[in-house]
Motif scaffolding. Sequence first.
Motif, short mmCIF file in Angstrom:
data_model
loop_
_atom_site.label_atom_id
_atom_site.label_comp_id
_atom_site.label_asym_id
_atom_site.label_seq_id
_atom_site.Cartn_x
_atom_site.Cartn_y
_atom_site.Cartn_z
N SER A 456 27.42 47.10 4.66
CA SER A 456 26.22 46.60 5.33
C SER A 456 25.66 47.64 6.29
O SER A 456 26.40 48.33 6.99
N LYS A 457 24.31 47.78 6.31
CA LYS A 457 23.66 48.67 7.26
C LYS A 457 23.64 48.06 8.66
O LYS A 457 23.44 48.76 9.65
N LYS A 458 23.85 46.75 8.73
CA LYS A 458 23.91 46.09 10.03
C LYS A 458 25.29 46.33 10.65
O LYS A 458 26.26 46.60 9.97
N SER A 459 25.33 46.19 11.96
CA SER A 459 26.59 46.40 12.66
C SER A 459 27.56 45.28 12.34
O SER A 459 27.18 44.11 12.21
N LEU A 460 28.83 45.65 12.19
CA LEU A 460 29.88 44.70 11.84
C LEU A 460 30.97 44.77 12.89
O LEU A 460 31.40 45.86 13.28
N GLU A 461 31.42 43.62 13.38
CA GLU A 461 32.50 43.60 14.36
C GLU A 461 33.84 43.73 13.65
O GLU A 461 34.16 42.94 12.76
N LEU A 462 34.63 44.73 14.06
CA LEU A 462 35.92 44.98 13.42
C LEU A 462 36.95 43.96 13.89
O LEU A 462 37.01 43.61 15.07
N SER A 463 37.77 43.51 12.96
CA SER A 463 38.83 42.55 13.29
C SER A 463 40.14 43.03 12.69
O SER A 463 40.18 43.92 11.83
N ILE A 464 41.24 42.42 13.16
CA ILE A 464 42.57 42.83 12.71
C ILE A 464 42.69 42.66 11.20
O ILE A 464 42.28 41.65 10.63
N GLY A 465 43.23 43.69 10.54
CA GLY A 465 43.38 43.66 9.09
C GLY A 465 42.31 44.43 8.36
O GLY A 465 42.46 44.74 7.17
N ASP A 466 41.20 44.75 9.05
CA ASP A 466 40.15 45.56 8.42
C ASP A 466 40.66 46.98 8.19
O ASP A 466 41.53 47.48 8.91
N ARG A 467 40.06 47.63 7.20
CA ARG A 467 40.33 49.04 6.94
C ARG A 467 39.01 49.79 6.97
O ARG A 467 38.09 49.45 6.23
N VAL A 468 38.94 50.80 7.83
CA VAL A 468 37.70 51.55 8.04
C VAL A 468 37.79 52.86 7.28
O VAL A 468 38.75 53.62 7.45
N MET A 469 36.76 53.14 6.45
CA MET A 469 36.73 54.36 5.65
C MET A 469 35.74 55.35 6.26
O MET A 469 34.57 55.02 6.48
N LEU A 470 36.24 56.57 6.52
CA LEU A 470 35.43 57.61 7.15
C LEU A 470 35.52 58.88 6.33
O LEU A 470 36.62 59.31 5.94
N LEU A 471 34.37 59.51 6.06
CA LEU A 471 34.33 60.80 5.36
C LEU A 471 33.95 61.87 6.37
O LEU A 471 32.91 61.78 7.03
N ALA A 472 34.80 62.89 6.53
CA ALA A 472 34.56 63.91 7.55
C ALA A 472 35.10 65.25 7.08
O ALA A 472 36.03 65.32 6.26
N SER A 473 34.51 66.31 7.62
CA SER A 473 34.98 67.66 7.30
C SER A 473 35.71 68.29 8.48
O SER A 473 36.42 69.28 8.32
N ASP A 474 35.54 67.74 9.68
CA ASP A 474 36.19 68.27 10.87
C ASP A 474 37.31 67.34 11.32
O ASP A 474 37.57 66.31 10.69
N SER A 475 37.93 67.68 12.44
CA SER A 475 39.01 66.87 12.98
C SER A 475 38.51 65.47 13.33
O SER A 475 37.42 65.29 13.86
N THR A 476 39.33 64.47 13.03
CA THR A 476 38.99 63.07 13.36
C THR A 476 39.93 62.51 14.42
O THR A 476 40.12 61.31 14.52
N LYS A 477 40.53 63.40 15.21
CA LYS A 477 41.55 62.97 16.18
C LYS A 477 40.99 61.95 17.16
O LYS A 477 41.60 60.91 17.42
#
Length: 573
Positions: A456-477
């Motif tokens: 969704s392009k709308k904001s979503l509130e994260l809750s326990i059990g969710d898995r967030v997928m991020l694509l990055a080329s630099d450090s994600t620390k």
Amino acid sequence: MTIEHTSEFIFGGSILALLCVFASILSRRLGAPILLVFLVLGMLAGENGPGGIQFDDFNLAFLLGSLALAIIIFDGGLGARKETFRVSLGPALSLATVGVVITAGLTGIAIHWILDLHWYEALLIGAIVGSTDAAAVFGLLRFAGLELKARTSATLEIESGTNDPMAIFLTVTLVEILESSQSNFGFSILSALLQQMGLGLLLGAAGGWLVAKLLKGLNLPASLYPLFALAGGLSVFGLTNVIGGSGFLAIYIVGVIVGNSPLPHSNDIHRFHDGMAWLSQIGMFLMLGLLITPSHLPPIILPAIAIALVMIFVARPLAVVVSLLPFHFPWREQVFISWCGLRGAVPIILALFPSLAGMEHTKIFFELVFFVVLISLILQGWTIAPIARWLRIEVPPLAVEPEHLQVAIPTEQEQTLHIYDVIPECQAEGMQTLRLPLSEGAQLIGVIRRGVVIKSKKSLELSIGDRVMLLASDSTKDFGALFSPSLKTNTTGSMAFFGEFVISPEAALFDLAQVYGFSLPAAHEQKTAEEYINSKFHAKPVIGDRVTLEKVELVVRETKDGRITSVGLKLIM
């Protein structure tokens, strides 16, 4: 060896390995150096102990010890983060070169006086005990739950991976001098040093690039990626040694390059080599313990104690002071780095060189070095954690990037897909996806909720059990730290360390002086908090650095890309 003896050997070796694993639990509770435990178990299994195993094959010990050391150093390189080199590369290299030479020289002078040995023989023993074993230091600090300042930990980490080549070079050179009738070695020593270091750097960099490139390009079963990385590192190690370079320096550089490259199954590679490093340390110290005959040690106890005390309280501290002089390290950190001159496997392995060269009195050399290492492990290893607390160089535990799934995407940008789990009490719980702090170029791919990908392009509130997928080329620390367990239990400790208030690094010192009632020299009135702290730490501050202004202390709370992003203000009662 018969079939029965083979089975007995396998059974005995596995029992010793299990005892080492269980002993690590006991050593953690007692605060004892884990390597000392392995060494003692090896001695108990030896010919004077209950095990009664007779082992005196120096050639086999050298082969297995060198292989184990290479694996340990490779694992150290894999764990070295490129961010640490900005703060500590110069100081660490100075310690690994100038520091080793000074330590070896001063210790050699003491050995000449104490044992009345020839100068070359005394300097040879000094060179053998010249390098430290910082891997043992970090093992003890992890067991104690200490988090050191980044400048101190990075310096020790890089030094541990780069000081072995210098000690090996000095040892080999002095053995050659003692075995040769030549009198002028000046040019040959310089050329040998340049050859060792130059080939080690060149082949290490080239080999690291090639291994990382192949790991990205080859389509292998998941379980073979760690094995390929290890085989590649050992290949570079062997090739560099064969053509006259420093294999240990080369394999460390390979580890650094591979460890800082976005690779498929990167987590598997790191976990595998962490286990291999532990196995190597267990096997190596058990074997070295077997080589020693305790009944031969009493005659050399007193001279070994005297040599160890000179090395610990004179040679190492002077070497640290001279090596770090251009880098303006705080005195507390210099004292701790001096005390972390822990001796371990490398000196014992180097003590085999004279025997392999056919020199006289080699057994005495080996036993003397062994006892010096034993004293170092007992005296320094047992007190590292209390010394760190006494010197106030530890910082409260910070949120770190948690274990998560990483998949390297073979593109020109060398991007990696990161998948983080939202766990109870992590900072990401309850956050809106549009408010997640993404670094430049990073993309939020979506959220997996109950097995379904939500884009969704709308904001979503994260809750326990969710898995967030991020694509990055630099450090994600920084992003990944949001998914670490909360450090709420450490809030009180953090406040005591960083102070009661948080201020902007752009806050003017003059304004702070007016509010908190401290005087300020005219030269500093126009400076901000960040500028003042930078002036005290030569523009390389780290978390935990502090400056005192009469009634208050300014403490660095957070940094990013070399800049201070948050400052704590602590009132001094």
